[in-house]
Design a protein around this motif. Structure first.
Motif, short mmCIF file in Angstrom:
data_model
loop_
_atom_site.label_atom_id
_atom_site.label_comp_id
_atom_site.label_asym_id
_atom_site.label_seq_id
_atom_site.Cartn_x
_atom_site.Cartn_y
_atom_site.Cartn_z
N ARG A 69 0.78 -1.19 0.08
CA ARG A 69 0.12 -0.09 -0.20
C ARG A 69 0.87 1.35 0.07
NH1 ARG A 69 -1.94 1.62 5.25
NH2 ARG A 69 -3.98 1.57 4.46
N ARG A 70 0.39 2.43 -0.65
CA ARG A 70 1.14 3.35 -0.80
C ARG A 70 1.59 4.07 0.72
NH1 ARG A 70 -3.08 7.07 -3.52
NH2 ARG A 70 -3.80 8.17 -1.86
N SER A 71 0.70 3.98 1.55
CA SER A 71 1.17 4.43 2.87
C SER A 71 2.24 3.78 3.59
CB SER A 71 -0.13 4.35 3.76
OG SER A 71 -1.15 5.11 3.09
N ASN A 72 2.61 2.88 2.91
CA ASN A 72 3.78 1.98 3.42
C ASN A 72 5.13 2.84 2.86
OD1 ASN A 72 5.76 0.30 4.52
ND2 ASN A 72 5.22 -1.44 3.33
N LEU A 73 5.73 3.53 3.83
CA LEU A 73 6.69 4.53 3.33
C LEU A 73 8.12 3.81 3.62
CD1 LEU A 73 5.45 8.17 4.45
CD2 LEU A 73 5.23 6.81 2.27
N SER A 74 7.94 2.69 4.45
CA SER A 74 9.26 2.00 4.82
C SER A 74 9.72 0.81 3.71
CB SER A 74 9.41 1.15 6.10
OG SER A 74 8.30 0.16 6.29
N LEU A 75 8.68 0.80 2.73
CA LEU A 75 9.08 -0.29 1.95
C LEU A 75 10.32 0.19 0.67
CD1 LEU A 75 8.48 -3.22 0.67
CD2 LEU A 75 6.54 -2.25 -0.66
N PHE A 227 -5.92 -14.80 4.41
CA PHE A 227 -5.12 -13.50 4.75
C PHE A 227 -4.20 -13.78 5.86
CE2 PHE A 227 -5.47 -10.56 8.57
CZ PHE A 227 -4.82 -9.45 8.05
N ILE A 228 -3.13 -12.91 5.51
CA ILE A 228 -2.10 -13.00 6.22
C ILE A 228 -1.68 -11.70 6.91
CG2 ILE A 228 0.45 -13.64 6.39
CD1 ILE A 228 -0.10 -15.73 4.20
N ALA A 229 -1.44 -11.55 8.07
CA ALA A 229 -1.16 -10.01 8.67
C ALA A 229 0.17 -9.54 8.23
CB ALA A 229 -1.43 -10.08 10.21
N SER A 230 -0.12 -8.02 7.58
CA SER A 230 1.11 -7.83 7.01
C SER A 230 1.53 -6.79 7.94
CB SER A 230 0.92 -7.41 5.63
OG SER A 230 1.86 -7.08 4.87
N PRO A 231 3.26 -6.47 8.33
CA PRO A 231 3.52 -5.76 9.68
C PRO A 231 3.42 -4.38 9.24
CG PRO A 231 5.34 -7.28 8.52
CD PRO A 231 3.87 -7.63 7.85
N GLU A 232 3.54 -3.84 8.16
CA GLU A 232 3.50 -2.36 7.69
C GLU A 232 2.24 -1.91 7.37
OE1 GLU A 232 6.07 -0.40 8.85
OE2 GLU A 232 7.22 -2.21 9.08
N THR A 233 1.00 -2.49 8.06
CA THR A 233 -0.55 -2.05 7.56
C THR A 233 -1.26 -2.02 8.79
OG1 THR A 233 -1.09 -4.27 7.62
CG2 THR A 233 -0.32 -3.57 5.41
N PRO A 293 13.08 -12.19 -9.67
CA PRO A 293 14.58 -12.46 -9.42
C PRO A 293 15.02 -11.63 -7.92
CG PRO A 293 14.26 -10.93 -11.40
CD PRO A 293 12.71 -11.39 -10.82
N ASN A 294 15.94 -11.91 -7.91
CA ASN A 294 16.91 -11.02 -6.82
C ASN A 294 17.52 -9.85 -7.54
OD1 ASN A 294 16.28 -12.35 -4.34
ND2 ASN A 294 18.02 -13.92 -4.96
N PRO A 295 17.50 -8.63 -7.04
CA PRO A 295 17.29 -8.32 -5.52
C PRO A 295 15.86 -7.93 -5.29
CG PRO A 295 18.32 -6.42 -6.58
CD PRO A 295 18.21 -7.52 -7.80
N TYR A 296 14.94 -8.32 -6.11
CA TYR A 296 13.58 -7.55 -6.07
C TYR A 296 12.58 -8.47 -5.26
CZ TYR A 296 15.60 -5.21 -10.18
OH TYR A 296 16.31 -4.62 -10.88
N ARG A 297 13.01 -9.87 -5.38
CA ARG A 297 12.22 -10.82 -4.59
C ARG A 297 11.54 -10.72 -3.32
NH1 ARG A 297 11.49 -16.10 -6.58
NH2 ARG A 297 11.30 -17.49 -5.10
N ASP A 298 12.58 -10.06 -2.39
CA ASP A 298 11.92 -10.10 -1.22
C ASP A 298 11.25 -8.73 -0.87
OD1 ASP A 298 13.00 -12.55 -0.36
OD2 ASP A 298 14.76 -11.57 0.50
N LYS A 299 11.20 -7.74 -1.79
CA LYS A 299 10.78 -6.81 -1.84
C LYS A 299 9.22 -6.45 -2.28
CE LYS A 299 15.02 -4.38 -2.05
NZ LYS A 299 16.31 -3.82 -2.90
N TYR A 300 8.79 -7.65 -2.66
CA TYR A 300 7.57 -7.71 -2.99
C TYR A 300 6.66 -8.45 -1.89
CZ TYR A 300 3.56 -7.84 -6.28
OH TYR A 300 2.06 -7.49 -6.96
N SER A 301 6.69 -7.63 -1.05
CA SER A 301 6.21 -8.17 0.49
C SER A 301 4.71 -7.63 0.64
CB SER A 301 6.94 -7.57 1.53
OG SER A 301 7.43 -6.10 1.19
N ILE A 302 3.86 -8.33 0.06
CA ILE A 302 2.45 -8.33 0.26
C ILE A 302 2.15 -8.41 1.43
CG2 ILE A 302 0.39 -9.09 -0.41
CD1 ILE A 302 1.18 -9.48 -3.23
N TYR A 303 2.69 -9.78 1.93
CA TYR A 303 2.63 -10.07 3.32
C TYR A 303 3.87 -10.98 3.86
CZ TYR A 303 1.07 -14.00 0.34
OH TYR A 303 1.02 -14.87 -0.67
#
Ligand code: SAH
Length: 346
Positions: A69-75, A227-233, A293-303
């Motif tokens: 979500r766009r409010s997640n400024l830490s991503l 549903f999996i609770a996502s930390p920055e939401t 691929p890396n280095p992107y893989r972990d950054k698509y952190s929907i949950y």
């Protein structure tokens, strides 16, 4: 009594609610068995693979449950280049997978033309079907992408309860979501949709409505994922969906919807190490391994905990082949098109 219910052809909302409310272990097993029979009858033993490339985690939307979500400024946000996307698609194809899913947040920096160019480049290089999962874009773009060769569009309705839809999504409506799906279908896309199970405030009645909406939309693919609770939401402290309830929903969806592709989702494997195996045994016939691929893989952190090692291209395809063989099934060869093609209306 349960047997009669399970053998019905058409299910009312009350029928579906009754099934969803069953908790007796033996009765739940009967539901699973019936779902497995119906899966076998309509889909056979093949499990179709769809290779996902999550090419951008930028998103204009602010869905309350989603880590992008766009409010997640830490991503840490990223965008893949056209070349990176095409190289990844080629490596998926070399593994024998003939569906490429291009997924992203709602990122308009990839204009209609840019996406069209990526689609036609992939289509002219490798023999694959292309599924787009880019959120709600404009109708001209959908038509342009279809013209240059896109085959399918995945847009989950998330919840069929219009009130809850507005709680979870700011400035978006269920009606628009459904209108987009209907338009996509009218211009010849195979369409996929589905819900999130276990969102805050959601009831069993809402889940029954989700299944009924999927039926009404005459989907080609229907996804029922936990549903999996996502930390920055705002939902960081909410409870995750229950694995057993998720499996029960998948099974009942298979019994009601019949000739539709149902994935054993990535989310279910994040919830339970053997989630995909379990899903395949209660009606699922599709797996969507992640090839971002890396280095992107972990950054698509929907949950959190989203990336299973099974999908790691280093171990693939052994891990997935073993997983599928363990359930007595085999990998489907070819595009794995809709089970409803040729469609009457086209
Ligand atoms: N922007 C695209 C792709 C969204 S991400 C679109 O709008 O369609 C893909 C899916 O992830 C969403 O449709 C949603 O169902 C799911 N998702 C997002 N956050 C989730 C969460 N916390 N738990 C489970 N599923 C989630």
């Amino acid at each position: 009594m349960l047997k009669e219910l399970l053998n019905k052809d058409e299910f009312s909302k009350d029928d579906i609610i009754s099934l969803l409310e069953i908790n007796d272990r033996n009765e739940v097993q009967s539901i699973y068995q019936k779902a497995d029979e119906i899966r076998k009858k309509y889909c056979g033993n093949e499990v179709y693979l769809r290779g996902i490339i999550e090419f951008s985690n930028y998103c204009e939307q602010d869905c309350i449950y989603c880590g992008l979500r766009r409010s997640n400024l830490s991503l840490d946000r990223y965008r893949m280049s056209k070349n990176e996307i095409i190289e990844t698609a080629k490596s998926i194809f070399r593994l024998g997978i003939q569906t490429i899913v291009l997924q992203s947040g709602e990122d308009y920096l990839y204009t209609g033309e840019i996406i069209a160019d990526i689609i036609s480049s992939i289509k002219s290089t490798i023999n694959v079907a292309i599924t787009l999962s880019l959120g709600e874009r404009n109708y001209e773009d959908y038509a342009l992408w279809k013209d240059v060769g896109a085959d399918r569009y995945l847009l989950k309705h998330e919840t069929a309860n219009a009130k809850l839809y507005s709680v979870y999504h700011f400035n978006q409506s269920l009606k628009d979501r459904v209108d987009h799906l209907l338009y996509l279908k009218s211009i010849g896309y195979q369409i996929g949709s589905g819900n999130i199970i276990g969102l805050p405030q959601q009831t069993i009645k809402d889940i029954a409505e989700d299944i009924i909406l999927c039926k009404g939309l005459d989907l080609d693919m229907a996804s029922f994922s936990p549903f999996i609770a996502s930390p920055e939401t705002p939902y960081r402290s909410q409870k995750n969906a229950d694995i057993n309830f998720t499996l029960k929903v998948m099974a009942i969806a298979r019994i009601v919807l019949k000739n539709v592709h149902i994935p054993a989702t990535t989310a279910i494997s994040s919830l339970d190490k053997y989630g995909r195996e379990k899903g395949l045994q209660v009606g699922a016939n599709v797996i969507m391994p992640n090839f971002t691929p890396n280095p992107y893989r972990d950054k698509y952190s929907i949950y959190p905990n989203k990336n299973s090692d099974n999908d790691n291209p280093l171990y693939f395809p052994n891990s997935i082949t073993n997983l599928i063989a363990a359930t007595g099934r085999k990998i489907g060869i070819g595009y794995g098109n809709s089970l409803k093609i040729p469609r009457k209306s086209i």
